[in-house]
Design a protein around this motif. Structure first.
Motif, mmCIF file in Angstrom:
data_model
loop_
_atom_site.group_PDB
_atom_site.id
_atom_site.type_symbol
_atom_site.label_atom_id
_atom_site.label_comp_id
_atom_site.label_asym_id
_atom_site.label_seq_id
_atom_site.Cartn_x
_atom_site.Cartn_y
_atom_site.Cartn_z
ATOM 1 N N LEU A 49 -10.900 -16.518 7.295
ATOM 2 C CA LEU A 49 -10.708 -15.081 7.429
ATOM 3 C C LEU A 49 -11.446 -14.342 6.338
ATOM 4 O O LEU A 49 -11.327 -14.687 5.158
ATOM 5 C CB LEU A 49 -9.210 -14.730 7.339
ATOM 6 N N GLU A 50 -12.212 -13.340 6.712
ATOM 7 C CA GLU A 50 -12.844 -12.454 5.734
ATOM 8 C C GLU A 50 -11.862 -11.355 5.372
ATOM 9 O O GLU A 50 -11.091 -10.881 6.217
ATOM 10 C CB GLU A 50 -14.133 -11.868 6.299
ATOM 11 N N LEU A 51 -11.882 -10.925 4.111
ATOM 12 C CA LEU A 51 -10.961 -9.898 3.642
ATOM 13 C C LEU A 51 -11.619 -8.534 3.671
ATOM 14 O O LEU A 51 -12.731 -8.358 3.190
ATOM 15 C CB LEU A 51 -10.519 -10.207 2.212
ATOM 16 N N GLU A 52 -10.918 -7.588 4.259
ATOM 17 C CA GLU A 52 -11.420 -6.226 4.314
ATOM 18 C C GLU A 52 -11.063 -5.496 3.017
ATOM 19 O O GLU A 52 -10.043 -5.772 2.383
ATOM 20 C CB GLU A 52 -10.828 -5.478 5.517
ATOM 21 N N ALA A 53 -11.909 -4.571 2.631
ATOM 22 C CA ALA A 53 -11.662 -3.801 1.415
ATOM 23 C C ALA A 53 -10.432 -2.907 1.601
ATOM 24 O O ALA A 53 -10.175 -2.408 2.696
ATOM 25 C CB ALA A 53 -12.885 -2.947 1.071
ATOM 26 N N LEU A 54 -9.679 -2.727 0.522
ATOM 27 C CA LEU A 54 -8.513 -1.844 0.568
ATOM 28 C C LEU A 54 -8.919 -0.444 0.132
ATOM 29 O O LEU A 54 -9.628 -0.270 -0.863
ATOM 30 C CB LEU A 54 -7.406 -2.362 -0.364
ATOM 31 N N SER A 55 -8.480 0.546 0.860
ATOM 32 C CA SER A 55 -8.796 1.928 0.497
ATOM 33 C C SER A 55 -7.553 2.604 -0.050
ATOM 34 O O SER A 55 -6.423 2.322 0.365
ATOM 35 C CB SER A 55 -9.285 2.705 1.717
ATOM 36 N N ALA A 56 -7.769 3.471 -1.041
ATOM 37 C CA ALA A 56 -6.645 4.199 -1.642
ATOM 38 C C ALA A 56 -6.048 5.185 -0.701
ATOM 39 O O ALA A 56 -4.885 5.530 -0.801
ATOM 40 C CB ALA A 56 -7.108 4.884 -2.922
ATOM 41 N N ARG A 105 0.217 4.026 -2.888
ATOM 42 C CA ARG A 105 -0.110 5.411 -2.538
ATOM 43 C C ARG A 105 0.976 6.376 -2.990
ATOM 44 O O ARG A 105 0.683 7.497 -3.437
ATOM 45 C CB ARG A 105 -0.359 5.506 -1.034
ATOM 46 N N ALA A 106 2.240 5.948 -2.907
ATOM 47 C CA ALA A 106 3.334 6.802 -3.375
ATOM 48 C C ALA A 106 3.248 7.011 -4.880
ATOM 49 O O ALA A 106 3.468 8.125 -5.377
ATOM 50 C CB ALA A 106 4.676 6.184 -2.992
ATOM 51 N N ALA A 107 2.927 5.939 -5.611
ATOM 52 C CA ALA A 107 2.810 6.057 -7.063
ATOM 53 C C ALA A 107 1.648 6.970 -7.452
ATOM 54 O O ALA A 107 1.763 7.793 -8.371
ATOM 55 C CB ALA A 107 2.627 4.672 -7.677
ATOM 56 N N GLU A 108 0.522 6.843 -6.753
ATOM 57 C CA GLU A 108 -0.624 7.712 -7.025
ATOM 58 C C GLU A 108 -0.286 9.163 -6.739
ATOM 59 O O GLU A 108 -0.607 10.061 -7.522
ATOM 60 C CB GLU A 108 -1.820 7.261 -6.174
ATOM 61 N N ALA A 109 0.358 9.406 -5.594
ATOM 62 C CA ALA A 109 0.693 10.780 -5.213
ATOM 63 C C ALA A 109 1.666 11.416 -6.202
ATOM 64 O O ALA A 109 1.593 12.620 -6.481
ATOM 65 C CB ALA A 109 1.285 10.800 -3.802
ATOM 66 N N ALA A 110 2.571 10.604 -6.762
ATOM 67 C CA ALA A 110 3.572 11.123 -7.695
ATOM 68 C C ALA A 110 3.027 11.230 -9.120
ATOM 69 O O ALA A 110 3.664 11.844 -9.981
ATOM 70 C CB ALA A 110 4.804 10.224 -7.686
ATOM 71 N N LEU A 141 0.822 -1.211 0.000
ATOM 72 C CA LEU A 141 0.000 0.000 0.000
ATOM 73 C C LEU A 141 0.855 1.259 0.000
ATOM 74 O O LEU A 141 0.471 2.276 -0.590
ATOM 75 C CB LEU A 141 -0.942 -0.017 1.204
ATOM 76 N N ARG A 142 2.017 1.208 0.656
ATOM 77 C CA ARG A 142 2.929 2.357 0.594
ATOM 78 C C ARG A 142 3.316 2.641 -0.856
ATOM 79 O O ARG A 142 3.335 3.802 -1.292
ATOM 80 C CB ARG A 142 4.185 2.095 1.427
#
Length: 384
Positions: A377-384, A128-133, A124-125
Motif C-alpha cells: 500500500l502506498e501512503l497518501e499525504a495528510l492535509s491539515a 484539526r481541533a487543536a489547530e483551530a483552537a 485528524l479530528r
C-alpha cells in the motif's frame, strides 16, 4: 524575587503502568523534585501535577504516596476548576479522543501518549481541533530521546553512512501466556476490542523513528499474526487473544531506503537489546539499540567468503567499534516532557505534534490493511 512560573498539568491515566512509571514518577515528579525545568534566562518552569482517574482509591493512594495535593475522578472538574494549563493523556486508546477533545474545548494545551486515536479519522479530528483552537499539541516520541538512537542520529547527521541503503529492525520478546507464569504485559494488549494489537501499538513508534532518522514512509507491505491464540488475564481467567501479537513490515522510505522491521511478543531474544536497528550505507554500517550503538566503517569492513564446508572463524561481532556516549542522557520521557513544557511557554519548538501522531496511526492502519489484503500500500499525504 523569583520569576519562576508554575504550570498545572492534568494527568489522566496515571494508574496504568506507562502513565505511572514513565510519565508521573520518572518525568513530572522528577522535574518537580529537581526544582523545575531550567530556562535560558536562569529561571525555571515549576510543575504541579493534578491527578485524574476513574478509580478513586488508586488515584488517592498514588497522590498520598507522592505528595500530590490535588486529584479527582471528575475530568471536567480537573480541566476547568484547578487552573491547569496542560492536559496529558495516558489512558487506553479507546477512550483517549473524547477526553482530549474536552481538554481542547477547555483551552488547555495537550500532550498525549500514542496512538492518539483509534483510527486516522479520529487522529485528524484531534489535530484539526487543536489547530483551530490554537492550543499547543504534542505526542510522545520517547524513543528518539534514548541514548542508542541519539548516537544513531549523530551518525546520520555527520554523514557517516554515505548514502543510506537499508534499515533492519528487530523488536520484541516472549510475553508469557499467563497460565504458568504471569504475563509481563496487561491482557488488554491482546484483545482488539480493547484497542490492543502489535501493529496498532508499534507501527506508531516505527513511523516516527523512521521519519525522523531516515525519511518519511511512502509505502508499506505488512503481515500480521496472532501466534498465541489463547492467553490468561490478571485474574487467571483464560481468554481468546483477538489482537495480533506479531507484525512483519517492509517500509519504503523517501530516497529509496528500504526498512524491514519485525515486531513480536512471541519471540525469544538473541540480541544485545530488546530492540535493535541495523543500518547499512555505502560508507559504513551501524547497529543501534536503546542504549548502545556500534559501527563498522567502509575502510574497516572485512571480506567474508561463503564456504559452508568450513567452520566459521571470523569474529564478526568483535569487528565493530562502539560509539562513545560523549554526553549524559536523561530519561527519554522526561527529556521530551521538558522540551514540550519549554515549547508551551514559548521557549523553543516541539515538532512532534498531533499531525505527527496522525501519521503514526495512518501507518498502523495501512499495515493492518496491507496484511488483510495481501498487498503493498502506498501512503497518501495528510492535509491539515
Amino acid at each position: 524575587m523569583s520569576n519562576d512560573r508554575t504550570i498545572g498539568i492534568v494527568m489522566n491515566g496515571i494508574t496504568g503502568r506507562m502513565g505511572y512509571r514513565q510519565h508521573l514518577v520518572r518525568s513530572i515528579l522528577a522535574i518537580r523534585d529537581q526544582g523545575g525545568v531550567p530556562l535560558p534566562d536562569g529561571t525555571k518552569v515549576q510543575v504541579e501535577p493534578i491527578l485524574v482517574g476513574r478509580n478513586a482509591e488508586k488515584v488517592a493512594e498514588i497522590a498520598e504516596r507522592h505528595g500530590v495535593q490535588r486529584w479527582t475522578t471528575d475530568l471536567d472538574e480537573a480541566l476547568t476548576q484547578f487552573g491547569a494549563q496542560v492536559y496529558f493523556d495516558a489512558q487506553l486508546t479507546t477512550v483517549r479522543e473524547p477526553a482530549i477533545l474536552k481538554a481542547i474545548d477547555a483551552g488547555l494545551d495537550v500532550y498525549t501518549e500514542k496512538p492518539i486515536a483509534e483510527d486516522l479519522a479520529g487522529a485528524l479530528r484531534l489535530a484539526r481541533a487543536a489547530e483551530a483552537a490554537g492550543v499547543k499539541h504534542g505526542v510522545v516520541h520517547d524513543k528518539l530521546y534514548l541514548p542508542g538512537l541519539l548516537k544513531l542520529r549523530r551518525l546520520v547527521d555527520s554523514g557517516f553512512f554515505g548514502r543510506i541503503l537499508s534499515v533492519r529492525g528487530e523488536f520484541g520478546y516472549w510475553v508469557f501466556e499467563g497460565d504458568w507464569q504471569p504475563a509481563q504485559r496487561p491482557s488488554w494488549n491482546y484483545r482488539v476490542e480493547d484497542g490492543g494489537g502489535m501493529t496498532t501499538d508499534m507501527f506508531c513508534h516505527w513511523d516516527y523513528v523512521l521519519e525522523n532518522l531516515f525519511g518519511p514512509v511512502e509505502a508499506v507491505t505488512a503481515r500480521t499474526a496472532t501466534h498465541i491464540p489463547q492467553r490468561w488475564d490478571e485474574r487467571g481467567q483464560a481468554y481468546a487473544a483477538t489482537a495480533d501479537d506479531a507484525a512483519y513490515g517492509i517500509f519504503e522510505l523517501a530516497g529509496g531506503i528500504i526498512a524491514q522491521i519485525n515486531s513480536s511478543w512471541a519471540t525469544r531474544v538473541h540480541r544485545d537489546e530488546l530492540v535493535e536497528f541495523h543500518v547499512d550505507g555505502t560508507e559504513g554500517s551501524a547497529v543501534a539499540g536503546l542504549q548502545k550503538c556500534v559501527v563498522q566503517h567502509r575502510s574497516a569492513t572485512p571480506k567474508p567468503v561463503w564456504n559452508p564446508d568450513l567452520a566459521e572463524t571470523n569474529p564478526y561481532r568483535q569487528q565493530w567499534v562502539e560509539v562513545p556516549d560523549n554526553a549524559e542522557v536523561d530519561n527519554g520521557f522526561k527529556a521530551q516532557w521538558e522540551q514540550y513544557l519549554r515549547y508551551v511557554i514559548g521557549e523553543g519548538e516541539h515538532r512532534y505534534d498531533f499531525f505527527a501522531g496522525a501519521r503514526g496511526v495512518r501507518l498502523a492502519e495501512a499495515g493492518l490493511e496491507s496484511s488483510a489484503q495481501g498487498r503493498r500500500l502506498e501512503l497518501e499525504a495528510l492535509s491539515a
